[in-house]
Design an enzyme around this catalytic site. Sequence first.
Site, PDB file in Angstrom:
ATOM      1  N   SER A 107       0.829  -1.197   0.000  1.00 52.60           N
ATOM      2  CA  SER A 107       0.000   0.000   0.000  1.00 52.60           C
ATOM      3  C   SER A 107       0.877   1.266   0.000  1.00 52.60           C
ATOM      4  CB  SER A 107      -0.891  -0.010   1.235  1.00 52.60           C
ATOM      5  OG  SER A 107      -1.713   1.110   1.210  1.00 52.60           O
ATOM      6  N   GLY A 108       0.632   2.138  -0.958  1.00 52.61           N
ATOM      7  CA  GLY A 108       1.391   3.383  -1.036  1.00 52.61           C
ATOM      8  C   GLY A 108       2.615   3.280  -1.931  1.00 52.61           C
ATOM      9  N   THR A 112      -1.477   2.348  -8.243  1.00 54.30           N
ATOM     10  CA  THR A 112      -2.566   3.021  -8.937  1.00 54.30           C
ATOM     11  C   THR A 112      -2.035   4.138  -9.823  1.00 54.30           C
ATOM     12  OG1 THR A 112      -4.027   2.446  -7.139  1.00 54.30           O
ATOM     13  CG2 THR A 112      -4.757   4.220  -8.569  1.00 54.30           C
ATOM     14  N   ASN A 157      -1.512   5.508   3.015  1.00 53.50           N
ATOM     15  CA  ASN A 157      -1.672   6.161   1.714  1.00 53.50           C
ATOM     16  C   ASN A 157      -2.916   7.048   1.739  1.00 53.50           C
ATOM     17  OD1 ASN A 157      -1.958   6.826  -0.963  1.00 53.50           O
ATOM     18  ND2 ASN A 157      -2.013   4.715  -1.729  1.00 53.50           N
ATOM     19  N   SER A 160      -5.669   5.460  -0.834  1.00 52.52           N
ATOM     20  CA  SER A 160      -5.458   4.020  -0.899  1.00 52.52           C
ATOM     21  C   SER A 160      -6.641   3.314  -1.575  1.00 52.52           C
ATOM     22  CB  SER A 160      -5.273   3.486   0.521  1.00 52.52           C
ATOM     23  OG  SER A 160      -5.012   2.118   0.476  1.00 52.52           O
ATOM     24  N   SER A 161      -6.341   2.462  -2.552  1.00 53.17           N
ATOM     25  CA  SER A 161      -7.406   1.691  -3.205  1.00 53.17           C
ATOM     26  C   SER A 161      -7.854   0.620  -2.240  1.00 53.17           C
ATOM     27  CB  SER A 161      -6.898   1.008  -4.466  1.00 53.17           C
ATOM     28  OG  SER A 161      -6.005   1.835  -5.159  1.00 53.17           O
ATOM     29  N   GLY A 390      -1.918  -4.590  -2.269  1.00 59.12           N
ATOM     30  CA  GLY A 390      -0.699  -5.300  -1.889  1.00 59.12           C
ATOM     31  C   GLY A 390      -0.879  -6.050  -0.582  1.00 59.12           C
ATOM     32  N   GLU A 392      -0.867  -7.015   3.102  1.00 56.07           N
ATOM     33  CA  GLU A 392      -1.241  -6.050   4.129  1.00 56.07           C
ATOM     34  C   GLU A 392      -1.172  -6.665   5.520  1.00 56.07           C
ATOM     35  OE1 GLU A 392      -4.231  -2.860   2.755  1.00 56.07           O
ATOM     36  OE2 GLU A 392      -5.345  -4.141   4.117  1.00 56.07           O
TER      37      GLU A 392
HETATM   38  P1  ATP Z   1      -2.715   1.265  -2.343  1.00 52.86           P
HETATM   39  O1  ATP Z   1      -2.381  -0.188  -2.327  1.00 52.86           O
HETATM   40  O2  ATP Z   1      -2.896   1.809  -0.968  1.00 52.86           O
HETATM   41  O3  ATP Z   1      -3.822   1.618  -3.254  1.00 52.86           O
HETATM   42  P2  ATP Z   1      -0.866   2.262  -4.313  1.00 52.86           P
HETATM   43  O4  ATP Z   1       0.289   1.354  -4.514  1.00 52.86           O
HETATM   44  O5  ATP Z   1      -1.947   2.227  -5.318  1.00 52.86           O
HETATM   45  O6  ATP Z   1      -1.405   2.039  -2.835  1.00 52.86           O
HETATM   46  P3  ATP Z   1      -0.659   5.001  -5.111  1.00 52.86           P
HETATM   47  O7  ATP Z   1      -1.979   5.487  -4.669  1.00 52.86           O
HETATM   48  O8  ATP Z   1      -0.435   4.716  -6.535  1.00 52.86           O
HETATM   49  O9  ATP Z   1      -0.272   3.742  -4.212  1.00 52.86           O
HETATM   50  O10 ATP Z   1       0.488   6.026  -4.662  1.00 52.86           O
HETATM   51  C1  ATP Z   1       0.474   6.654  -3.411  1.00 52.86           C
HETATM   52  C2  ATP Z   1       0.917   8.091  -3.542  1.00 52.86           C
HETATM   53  O11 ATP Z   1       2.293   8.133  -3.889  1.00 52.86           O
HETATM   54  C3  ATP Z   1       0.216   8.868  -4.649  1.00 52.86           C
HETATM   55  O12 ATP Z   1      -0.968   9.448  -4.193  1.00 52.86           O
HETATM   56  C4  ATP Z   1       1.260   9.895  -5.037  1.00 52.86           C
HETATM   57  O13 ATP Z   1       1.234  10.973  -4.128  1.00 52.86           O
HETATM   58  C5  ATP Z   1       2.573   9.168  -4.806  1.00 52.86           C
HETATM   59  N1  ATP Z   1       3.097   8.573  -6.061  1.00 52.86           N
HETATM   60  C6  ATP Z   1       3.005   7.303  -6.474  1.00 52.86           C
HETATM   61  N2  ATP Z   1       3.614   7.115  -7.657  1.00 52.86           N
HETATM   62  C7  ATP Z   1       4.106   8.299  -8.024  1.00 52.86           C
HETATM   63  C8  ATP Z   1       4.849   8.793  -9.163  1.00 52.86           C
HETATM   64  N3  ATP Z   1       5.207   7.983 -10.152  1.00 52.86           N
HETATM   65  N4  ATP Z   1       5.184  10.087  -9.182  1.00 52.86           N
HETATM   66  C9  ATP Z   1       4.852  10.919  -8.171  1.00 52.86           C
HETATM   67  N5  ATP Z   1       4.163  10.524  -7.079  1.00 52.86           N
HETATM   68  C10 ATP Z   1       3.790   9.250  -6.995  1.00 52.86           C
HETATM   69 MG    MG Z   2      -3.937   1.964  -5.211  1.00 54.35          MG
END
Ligand code: ATP
Ligand code: MG
Length: 691
Positions: A107-108, A112, A157, A160-161, A390, A392
């Site tokens: 997560s984070g 996404t 996050n 977070s999805s 991911g 958790e």
């Molecule tokens: P979850 O499992 O909780 O959904 P995730 O892996 O989907 O987590 P994201 O929501 O994609 O995580 O990313 C978390 C945060 O990190 C985003 O809101 C953004 O602020 C930052 N982030 C992620 N990837 C990038 C990137 N390539 N460039 C800039 N910031 C990023």
């Molecule tokens: Mg996500």
Amino acid sequence: MEGALIARDRVGVQDFVLLDSHTSETAFLNNLRKRYQENLIYTYIGTLLVSVNPYKELDIYTVTQMQLYRGVNFFELPPHLYAIADNAYRVMCSEYNNHFILISGESGAGKTEASKKILQYYAVTCPTTEQLQIVRDRLLLSNPVLEAFGNAKTLRNDNSSRFGKYMDIQFDFKGEPVGGHILSYLIEKSRVVHQNHGERNFHIFYQLLEGGDKDLLCWLGLERNPQKYAYLIQGRCAKVFSINDKNDWKIVRKAFSIIDFSEKDIEHLFGIVASVLHLGNIQFEEDSNGHAIIRDGTQIKWISKLLGVHLSILQEALTHRKIEARSEEVLSPLNVDLAFYARDAVAKAIYGRTFTWLVNKINGSLANKVGFFSSDSTRKTVIGLLDIYGFEVLDTNSFEQFCINYCNEKLQQLLIEMTLKAEQEEYELEGIEWEPIPYFNNKIICDLVEQKHKGIISILDEECLRPGEATDLSFLEKLEEKVGDHAHFVTRKLADQKTRKSIDWVDFRLLHYAGEVTYCAVGSFSLTLFQVLCNSKNGIIRDCFLLSELDNRRRPETVATQFKNSLMSLIEILMSKEPSYVRCIKPNENKEPGKFDDYLIRHQVKYLGLMEHLRVRRAGFAYRRKYELFLQRYKSLCPATWPHWHGPAAEGVERLIKHIGYKPEEYKLGRTKIFIRFPKTLFATEDAFEF
Ligand code: ATP
Ligand code: MG
């Protein structure tokens, strides 16, 4: 040549298989750190992309960058998501086969964001007609809607999805995106009624309160202040610095109109969102008999209006439960604890099913155009994007974490099977000998969860089908009896009677490939208020709660089994496609740019299986390239091949490497590719070439 070496030293190598030292974790980490500090967040392991969340905006996602990667060979530009996306697209177009890009990480870590960037890449770089613009817009705008209803601020996050998502982008034979389809997995319903400290409910609740206009809120019976709602105040952080709910509301509203939601749909949808908030504010009190009663009828009046259900029936259903006695139905009053429990259960069910409805609705709008513009006889191919939650580990891990982590086990297995299989097949195909390398096969854990009769899910099912008799404790006892001696299973009973008197809390622990997790089982095996909702006048609720389901209640499929089956079909979908992998890494726990937490990253490198992947890539030959490409790149190093070679590429390569002086143990020649055993060999060639 020196210049090249120094440059490489500063920014590390862009493909881990080129690491000179042994495949040690330390060398791996050093390379990742070096690159991260230079804002180079992407690194390859062969064709797998490792991405480290920069936590800041980088200037690498512009349209110019997209154009740069378009149609260019994988290794000719610095590693990028766009290269992965472009490669999948190009192979799909030239070979007419289906692909998927699996994006994983905790997560984070940036899954996404990565999936959105890939989608944007296709939206910008793929050819399209004016007619198909709408498909493109809908594909892009399905995201904010799903995120509003399916994402939330968590400690890890801010966005977070809380559901798993697999999205197919469909292309016609010209490579134009013509439609899409989304599968969603297990939305975290428990969040609707409970949030941990520092976390929020799903974004949509706050967006509606912040952004909804006065008339709408008035119609829904809502106040603007989120502090007024029991379901929104538990985390004590309704406002989040990084989130602009008002703005997001506008985007979601606009998306609704593009995705073809009617005003009626929207009215019903927000009627449901508001009803959930009203439900959360219902208070039960104890009458003189110890039965639950609702003294203040304000909330249920609103719910009755918004969901179109009969007021007195709703009131009765919230405070009673039907029991079947000698083929007669008898109403039995609930005590206060059970009434609260029933209330939360209905809020979760309504929200969860509405989310599924939403996904179906979006699918309808994405599919329309495909049928409209291209006949079924036209060849269509897809690229699937998998953005799945991911692994958790929380302080309290419920059934939802159990499912999430089981899902990760399955995907890990898929990766192991597909990479090992693919590698082995390639060597076979090319007639190259290689030595298999040992790796931890997590199949043993998947079996523990999913095996027929003996697995945890089967045991859970059996217990669910003994209504009235089964308790959490009996479930635990069954588990101990059947899988107690499994190497990856441990149980521990907890006598915590404080929270709810009638429910026992119990623990069991699984040793996942990514670490150990303790789950607590809490009984929630009953269906309440179902009938009331089946008769709702709210169109969405009526679609979501079908009377016909009640006929099946004698042998209902449990949520666990449904999830297991949906995962099985997902794996099947994936197995039939060509894979690409993006492994996302979270650099620190504080969402801080530039901070590379060695300990945290080392752990992820370990459980994402990156070292194993690297070892597999290096076990035989670190590098391979098609003869044509190899010749194309290095032909200037040999007089026989420069400037033109007119013979077969394989022969040209043979001449070329003879001239450069490759030793026999350094390479092998396959049917269509040259295989290079040591990275340093290629480095030397690359340096000579640069020089
Ligand atoms: P979850 O499992 O909780 O959904 P995730 O892996 O989907 O987590 P994201 O929501 O994609 O995580 O990313 C978390 C945060 O990190 C985003 O809101 C953004 O602020 C930052 N982030 C992620 N990837 C990038 C990137 N390539 N460039 C800039 N910031 C990023
Ligand atoms: Mg996500």
